[in-house]
Design a protein around this motif. Structure first.
Motif, short mmCIF file in Angstrom:
data_model
loop_
_atom_site.label_atom_id
_atom_site.label_comp_id
_atom_site.label_asym_id
_atom_site.label_seq_id
_atom_site.Cartn_x
_atom_site.Cartn_y
_atom_site.Cartn_z
N ALA A 18 0.82 -1.22 0.00
CA ALA A 18 0.00 0.00 0.00
C ALA A 18 0.85 1.27 0.00
O ALA A 18 0.34 2.37 -0.24
N LEU A 29 0.48 3.72 -2.78
CA LEU A 29 -0.91 3.97 -3.19
C LEU A 29 -1.53 5.10 -2.39
O LEU A 29 -2.70 5.05 -2.02
N ARG A 30 -0.77 6.10 -2.15
CA ARG A 30 -1.22 7.18 -1.29
C ARG A 30 -2.40 7.94 -1.89
O ARG A 30 -3.21 8.51 -1.17
N LEU A 33 -4.93 6.77 -3.49
CA LEU A 33 -6.21 6.06 -3.47
C LEU A 33 -6.85 6.19 -2.08
O LEU A 33 -6.15 6.26 -1.08
N ASP A 34 -8.19 6.18 -2.05
CA ASP A 34 -8.83 6.20 -0.73
C ASP A 34 -8.77 4.79 -0.12
O ASP A 34 -8.39 3.83 -0.79
N ARG A 90 -7.69 1.40 -2.02
CA ARG A 90 -6.32 0.98 -1.72
C ARG A 90 -6.31 -0.49 -1.27
O ARG A 90 -5.51 -1.28 -1.74
N ASN A 91 -7.26 -0.82 -0.40
CA ASN A 91 -7.31 -2.21 0.09
C ASN A 91 -7.59 -3.20 -1.04
O ASN A 91 -6.99 -4.28 -1.10
N ARG A 141 -6.87 -2.76 -4.16
CA ARG A 141 -5.67 -2.83 -5.01
C ARG A 141 -4.59 -3.71 -4.36
O ARG A 141 -3.94 -4.51 -5.03
N VAL A 142 -4.42 -3.55 -3.07
CA VAL A 142 -3.42 -4.36 -2.35
C VAL A 142 -3.75 -5.83 -2.46
O VAL A 142 -2.89 -6.66 -2.78
N PRO A 161 1.25 0.67 -7.88
CA PRO A 161 0.92 2.03 -8.37
C PRO A 161 0.68 2.07 -9.89
O PRO A 161 0.58 3.15 -10.44
#
Lengths: 228, 237
Positions: free
Chosen positions: B100, B103-104, B106-107, B111-112, B114-115, B151
Motif C-alpha cells: 500500500a 498507493l497514497r 487512493l482512498d 487501496r485495500n 488494489r493491495v 501504483p
C-alpha cells in the motif's frame, strides 16, 4: 533544598529537549537524505554538519558570550527580539532556552544522524521510486526505523541541559526563579562554603544522570533480548 | 517505447550503452558484473551522480533524463516500478502495508482492493499480515513484485526478481506477470543472467558484457549459443 532551582532546571531541560527533538528530526533527515540523493553535495552537507557540531567543541563560556552580545541591546537582532517579546532575551528564562537549544544541538543531531544513516539505502530507494518525498520518507521510514536514537538523543540533551553551567552563567546570570539552575546553585553553595547543601545538590544531579543512563542501557538490553 | 543513451562510471567499471526498446518485454542478459543493475538503476532515475556524457532517457516520448540540459526527473515521478535484487521490504510494515506504500492517492477502500489484487497476482495473498522478517526469500520477492506493480507503473524494471524462487514457481509467476503487464500496456525490462529465464520470456534481448552492448534482437537469435549450451547441459533427456 532549593526546589525552585530544581524545578526550573527540569523545566529548562524539558523545554530544550522538546524543541531540540522537533528541530533535529528534519535537520538530521535533511543531512542524511541529502547525502543519499546527491552524493556530490556531500561536501557542503558535511560543512553544515560541522557547524551543527561546533557547540560540542566551543567553550560554553564563549558560546554564552556570543549569545549574550547577540541577544543584548547592542545588536539589531537583540533589539528586534526585545521589541517582539517586550523584554530582552538575555537574563531571562527564554534566553536560557535559546542558549540551551544551540548548546545542546549536536547532542540531538548526532544520534539522529547516526540512526537515520543506518537505515539501509535500498529501503530509501524503494520509498523514492514509490513516490515518497523527503518529508514522507522521514515520517514513515527514518523515524520508525531509528526509534532508539530518539531515546539516546532525548536523554543526552536532557542531561546536558541539566548540567549546563557556562552558557547559563554568561547568558542568564543568577536570578532566582528565572535563571538560577541547579548548576548555578551548586556553584553558589560552594562559593559560600555550604558544603552540606552542595552535597545534596550534587547528589540530585548525579541521581538524574544515573537514572537517565540506566534508562538507555535498560532499553538497549530489552531490545537485545527481544531480538535474541 | 524506451530510448536511452547512457554512460556511467562506478570505480573501475564503465558502462556505455544505448538502446531502443519497442517490445513490451525486453530482457537484459549478461553475466554478473555486466552492468545490468547499473543500467536499470539509471533508467529508474537513481545514481544521477554516476552519469557522464550525454545521459539521455526517453520513455513514451517523455524526456526523463537529459544530461545536456541538466534535466533529471526523480525516480518517484517517472511512472516506473522496480523490483531490485534485494527485496528491500520495509521491515516495520506488514506485507499489505508495504504494497500500500505507493498507493497514497487512493482512498482506503480502493487501496485495500488494489493491495489484495496485487498480492493475489503475485501469489502472496496469504502473506498480507506477515512482516518481512517472517517471510522466506521467495515470499519476500513476491511481495516486492506486488509492491512495485501496485501504483500501476508504465515501465517495470525487474532485476533478477525471482532468484529466490524455484524454477517451476518462477516460471509460473513469470507467465502470470507477462499476461498481466500485456493486458495493462506496461513495458517491462527484465535483467537476468539465467538463460532459461531469458529464453522463456520469448522477448527481445539486449546482451551486455562488461558494460557494453554485444547484441540486440530476438531471444532465439541473440541467445542461440547460450541455448545450445543449455541444451547440452540438460543432456539428451
Amino acid at each position: 533544598m532549593d526546589w525552585q532551582a530544581f524545578f526550573l532546571t527540569l523545566r529548562l531541560a524539558t523545554v530544550t529537549t522538546a524543541i531540540l527533538l522537533a528541530v533535529a528530526i528534519p535537520l538530521s533527515a535533511w543531512l542524511v537524505l541529502g547525502r543519499e540523493r546527491r552524493p556530490a553535495a556531500a561536501g557542503w552537507l558535511a560543512g553544515v554538519e560541522a557547524l551543527v557540531t561546533l557547540p560540542l567543541v566551543l567553550p560554553p563560556t564563549v558560546l554564552g558570550f556570543f549569545l549574550l552580545v547577540l541577544l543584548g541591546p547592542h545588536t539589531a537582532f537583540g533589539r528586534g527580539i526585545a521589541a517582539l517579546l517586550g523584554h530582552p532575551l538575555a537574563f531571562s528564562f527564554d534566553g536560557l532556552v535559546v542558549g540551551s537549544v544551540i548548546y545542546s544541538l549536536p547532542f540531538a543531531v548526532q544520534p539522529l544522524v547516526a540512526g537515520f544513516a543506518a537505515v539501509p539505502s535500498p529501503l530509501i530507494d524503494a520509498a523514492r521510486i514509490l513516490g515518497a518525498g523527503p518529508a514522507r520518507m522521514t515520517a514513515t521510514l527514518l523515524v520508525p526505523l531509528a526509534r532508539r536514537s530518539f531515546l539516546t538523543a532525548g536523554v543526552l540533551v536532557f542531561l546536558h541541559t541539566v548540567g549546563e553551567f557556562g552558557v547559563v552563567l554568561m547568558l542568564g546570570g543568577d536570578i532566582p526563579g528565572s535563571t538560577r539552575t541547579l548548576s548555578i546553585l551548586l556553584y553558589n553553595q560552594v562559593e559560600n562554603f555550604d558544603y552540606a547543601a552542595a552535597e545534596r545538590t550534587s547528589a540530585i544531579l548525579l541521581g538524574l544522570s544515573v537514572l537517565a543512563l540506566a534508562a538507555i542501557y535498560w532499553h538497549s538490553r530489552e531490545r537485545r533480548e527481544s531480538h535474541a | 517505447m524506451l530510448e536511452f543513451e547512457l554512460e556511467a562510471r562506478r570505480g573501475s567499471f564503465h558502462l556505455q550503452v544505448e538502446g531502443r526498446f519497442a517490445a513490451a518485454w525486453t530482457v537484459l542478459f549478461g553475466p554478473s558484473g555486466a552492468g545490468k543493475t547499473t543500467l536499470l538503476r539509471l533508467l529508474a532515475g537513481f545514481d544521477r551522480d554516476r552519469l557522464h556524457g550525454v545521459g539521455r532517457v526517453v520513455f513514451t516520448e517523455r524526456l526523463l533524463t537529459d544530461g545536456k540540459r541538466g534535466l533529471h526527473i526523480p525516480p518517484g515521478q517517472r511512472q516506473t516500478g522496480m523490483v531490485a535484487q534485494q527485496t528491500a521490504l520495509f521491515p516495520h510494515l506488514t506485507a499489505a502495508a508495504n504494497v500500500a506504500y505507493g498507493l497514497r492517492n487512493l482512498d482506503g477502500a480502493a487501496r485495500n482492493r488494489r493491495v489484495e489484487e496485487m498480492l493475489d497476482l503475485a501469489g502472496a495473498a496469504a502473506l498480507a499480515r506477515l512482516r518481512p522478517q517472517d517471510l522466506s526469500g521467495g515470499q519476500a520477492q513476491r511481495v516486492a513484485l506486488a509492491r512495485a506493480l501496485a501504483p500501476a507503473p508504465k515501465l517495470l524494471l525487474l532485476d533478477e526478481p525471482f532468484s529466490a524462487l524455484d524454477g517451476q514457481a518462477s516460471d509460473l509467476l513469470l507467465d502470470r506477470l507477462k499476461e498481466w503487464v500485456r493486458a495493462h500496456g506496461m513495458q517491462t525490462i527484465l535483467a537476468t543472467h539465467d538463460v532459461s529465464d531469458a529464453l522463456s520470456a520469448g522477448a527481445e534481448v539486449l546482451l551486455l558484457h562488461e558494460g557494453r552492448r554485444v547484441a540486440f534482437g530476438p531471444a532465439a537469435e541473440v541467445l542461440a549459443r547460450e541455448r545450445v549450451r543449455l541444451l547440452i547441459r540438460l543432456g539428451p533427456d
